[in-house]
Design an enzyme around this catalytic site. Structure first.
Site, PDB file in Angstrom:
ATOM      1  N   CYS A  26      53.388  30.775  22.781  1.00 23.45           N
ATOM      2  CA  CYS A  26      52.828  29.674  22.050  1.00 23.45           C
ATOM      3  C   CYS A  26      52.634  29.702  20.738  1.00 23.45           C
ATOM      4  O   CYS A  26      52.999  29.381  19.437  1.00 23.45           O
ATOM      5  CB  CYS A  26      51.960  28.602  22.684  1.00 23.45           C
ATOM      6  SG  CYS A  26      50.463  29.405  23.168  1.00 23.45           S
TER       7      CYS A  26
ATOM      8  N   GLU B 121      47.493  21.444  25.149  1.00 22.29           N
ATOM      9  CA  GLU B 121      47.785  22.720  24.639  1.00 22.29           C
ATOM     10  C   GLU B 121      49.515  22.837  24.486  1.00 22.29           C
ATOM     11  O   GLU B 121      49.992  23.144  25.339  1.00 22.29           O
ATOM     12  CB  GLU B 121      47.472  23.907  25.502  1.00 22.29           C
ATOM     13  CG  GLU B 121      45.832  23.733  25.817  1.00 22.29           C
ATOM     14  CD  GLU B 121      45.054  24.364  24.631  1.00 22.29           C
ATOM     15  OE1 GLU B 121      45.572  24.916  23.661  1.00 22.29           O
ATOM     16  OE2 GLU B 121      43.746  24.117  24.629  1.00 22.29           O
TER      17      GLU B 121
ATOM     18  N   SER C 276      55.229  22.182  26.205  1.00 25.95           N
ATOM     19  CA  SER C 276      55.928  21.695  25.081  1.00 25.95           C
ATOM     20  C   SER C 276      55.306  20.430  24.672  1.00 25.95           C
ATOM     21  O   SER C 276      54.730  19.538  25.480  1.00 25.95           O
ATOM     22  CB  SER C 276      57.640  21.509  25.183  1.00 25.95           C
ATOM     23  OG  SER C 276      57.493  20.583  26.238  1.00 25.95           O
TER      24      SER C 276
ATOM     25  N   VAL D 114      56.876  17.258  26.526  1.00 24.27           N
ATOM     26  CA  VAL D 114      56.288  16.826  27.870  1.00 24.27           C
ATOM     27  C   VAL D 114      54.926  16.392  27.726  1.00 24.27           C
ATOM     28  O   VAL D 114      54.286  15.613  28.324  1.00 24.27           O
ATOM     29  CB  VAL D 114      56.214  18.338  28.664  1.00 24.27           C
ATOM     30  CG1 VAL D 114      55.384  18.037  29.914  1.00 24.27           C
ATOM     31  CG2 VAL D 114      57.792  18.489  29.144  1.00 24.27           C
ATOM     32  N   GLY D 115      53.921  17.254  26.622  1.00 21.25           N
ATOM     33  CA  GLY D 115      52.535  16.577  26.483  1.00 21.25           C
ATOM     34  C   GLY D 115      52.549  15.256  26.016  1.00 21.25           C
ATOM     35  O   GLY D 115      51.733  14.620  26.490  1.00 21.25           O
TER      36      GLY D 115
END
Ligand code: NAD
Length: 510
Positions: free
Chosen positions: A296, A262, A241, A244-245
């Site tokens: 995604c 990504e 997500s 988190v990224g």
């Protein structure tokens, strides 16, 4: 369950491995893995400790030193053998993907096929790690650039593609001369353990060093944090997500690490008056409800011209009412479960929020109960008439909710609506008008990493570079020249003459 046995999954499994060696830590907690398909426990995994992590990274560093000296085509030969092993286990692994994650059996096996395909691609790539040569401005000089192996590649993968994402990274990294360390999602650790078992024969046969392919299933708060902050890992690829990224990226960039991000998408299809609806409707439905909206690249927004809006809406409702929802291992079902009950809560919440903002739920939205739905993770895909600026429409809800948005005027209006979100992963247009199609893929068109014409948003071929712009993170994986991210680039200038001319014509006489 025979497929578990075939894949070496036991009732209790260890969560850390450097290849053939598993770390037998049992005092750091145990993770129970529950299937969203039937709510039953599949197996458990002992979580790795920080001490295990340290040993794995040291082993992986040593593996890198050995592996980088193996000629690239020989590294490709190892990857070819991994592809062959995956072919042998395709049915079993595909079934476990389906049972542990909840996607349809066909999609589970399709995911393993994607692993096989990327192995084939990587084998070819191993003979094509090209740099370029440039003409030097200096007399009797040669200039070129080349790519060298990088080191340990860290791979953090999301739950929805439990095995393919690893292979996109690991197989390319392997031919590039890197060792890799995989931290799978703790929602789907068994598929990762199964992959590690599948690698074992290739590791043994080729006498590969321990640490070339490592795995760690541990807590985000301890092992995960160490991983992100670890200077010994020059590149970390994060699939997950945007939240988190973002947190991960802050840590990696603080130590000047490289990263491939990504992250989340908010993918839309534009449907213009000339669209062939026989093609567009199935593409929209598959895009929105396939993998229960947990890709995604799932279609989350439909931007439909007012002239055909009612027709599209009626056809979609009809198609949605015919969807069969149930056990994904039964191939006659179209929609399986969400990953867990927390995801069901997010689905319900998003519908409430959309309604509060003025949205109109026109079909679906229920949570299914009763026989076959005991896990509590099955929902009826929803369609909501909405406006693009709603806060909830601007977010990625990882569930089968499709927002239906009307536009009037020409395609540039639709493109403006389309681009007016923070994410930039996948996009598509259905049109038979060549000018509209070209505008959509032009520099004033879609701002996404993937832009399609007359096919949906979800699903991608491994041959292309996969990834997205804006808050999707800007990373690229898999095909095209994505391999370059897994290597370090060096520019070399060789003076083969007898004088020392300086660049830019500078004179320095001593
Ligand atoms: P998530 O963000 O919850 O987790 C992703 C991974 O990060 C997991 O392995 C998780 O364990 C790990 N993680 C979480 N906190 C961590 C920490 N502190 N340290 C280290 N690792 C940590 O995502 P998810 O729910 O597993 O997957 C769904 C999301 O992934 C969606 O947003 C989806 O769009 C995105 N996704 C993107 C792509 C892409 O290619 N763009 C592909 C698949 C999924």
């Amino acid at each position: 369950m025979d497929f578990l046995k075939e894949l070496g999954i036991k009732e209790k499994n260890f969560g850390a491995s450097t290849g053939l060696t598993w770390f037998e830590t049992t005092d750091n907690g145990e993770l129970e893995v529950i299937s969203p398909v039937d709510g039953k426990k599949i197996a458990s995994v002992y979580l790795a400790s920080e001490d295990d992590y340290e040993k794995i990274v040291e082993t992986s560093q040593n593996a890198f030193k050995i592996w980088r000296e193996v000629p690239a085509p020989k590294r490709g030969e190892v990857v070819r053998q991994i592809g062959d092993e995956l072919r042998k286990y395709k049915d079993a692994l595909g079934t476990l993907v389906s049972y542990e994650m909840g996607k349809s059996l066909q999609e589970g096996k399709g995911e393993v096929q994607e692993m096989i395909d990327i192995c084939d691609f990587a084998v070819g790539q191993s003979r094509q790690l090209y740099g370029s040569t440039m003409h030097s401005e200096r007399f009797q000089h040669r200039m070129y650039d080349q790519y060298h192996p990088l080191g340990i590649v860290g791979i953090i993968s999301a739950f929805n593609f439990p095995v393919a994402v690893w292979s996109w990274n690991a197989m390319i990294a392997a031919v590039c001369g890197d060792s890799n360390l995989w931290k799978p999602s703790s929602k789907v650790p068994l598929t990762a353990i199964a992959v590690q078992n599948i690698l074992a024969d290739v590791i043994k046969t080729n006498n590969l060093p321990e640490g070339l392919f490592s795995l760690i299933v541990g807590r985000g708060s301890s092992v995960g944090e160490k991983f992100l902050n670890d200077k010994r890992i020059p590149l970390i690829s994060i699939t997950g997500s945007t939240g988190v990224g973002r947190k991960g990226a802050e840590k990696i960039s603080r130590r000047f690490g490289k990263m491939i991000l990504e992250l989340g998408g908010n993918n839309a299809i534009i449907v213009t008056p000339s669209a062939d609806l026989k093609m567009a409707i199935p593409a929209m439905v598959f895009g929105a409800v396939g993998t229960a909206g947990q890709r995604c690249t799932s279609t989350r927004r439909l931007i439909v011209h007012e002239e055909i809006y009612d027709k599209v809406k009626d056809s979609l409702i009809k198609a949605y009412l015919s969807l069969k929802i149930g056990n994904p291992l039964d191939e006659s079902n179209h929609v399986g479960p969400l990953i867990d009950k927390a995801a069901v809560e997010m689905f319900k919440d998003a519908i409430i929020r959309a309604k509060e903002e003025g949205g109109k739920l026109i079909t679906g939205g229920e949570v299914l109960e009763g026989e076959g739905y005991e896990s509590g993770c099955y929902v009826v895909p929803a369609i909501i008439e909405a406006e693009n600026q709603y806060k909830i429409v601007q977010e990625e809800t990882f569930a089968p909710i499709l927002y239906l948005i009307k536009y009037s005027g020409d395609v540039s209006i639709a493109i403006e609506i389309h681009n007016d979100v923070v994410q930039g992963l996948s996009s598509s247009i259905f049109t038979n008008d060549m000018r509209e199609a070209e505008e959509f893929v032009s520099h004033i068109g879609s701002d996404c990493g993937i832009a399609n014409v007359n096919i949906g948003t979800s699903g991608a071929e491994i041959g292309g570079a996969f990834g997205g712009e804006k808050e999707t993170g800007g990373g690229r994986e898999s095909g095209s020249d994505s391999w370059k991210a897994y290597m370090r680039r060096q520019t070399n200038t060789i003076n083969w003459g007898k004088t020392l001319p300086l660049a830019q014509g500078i004179k320095f006489d001593i």
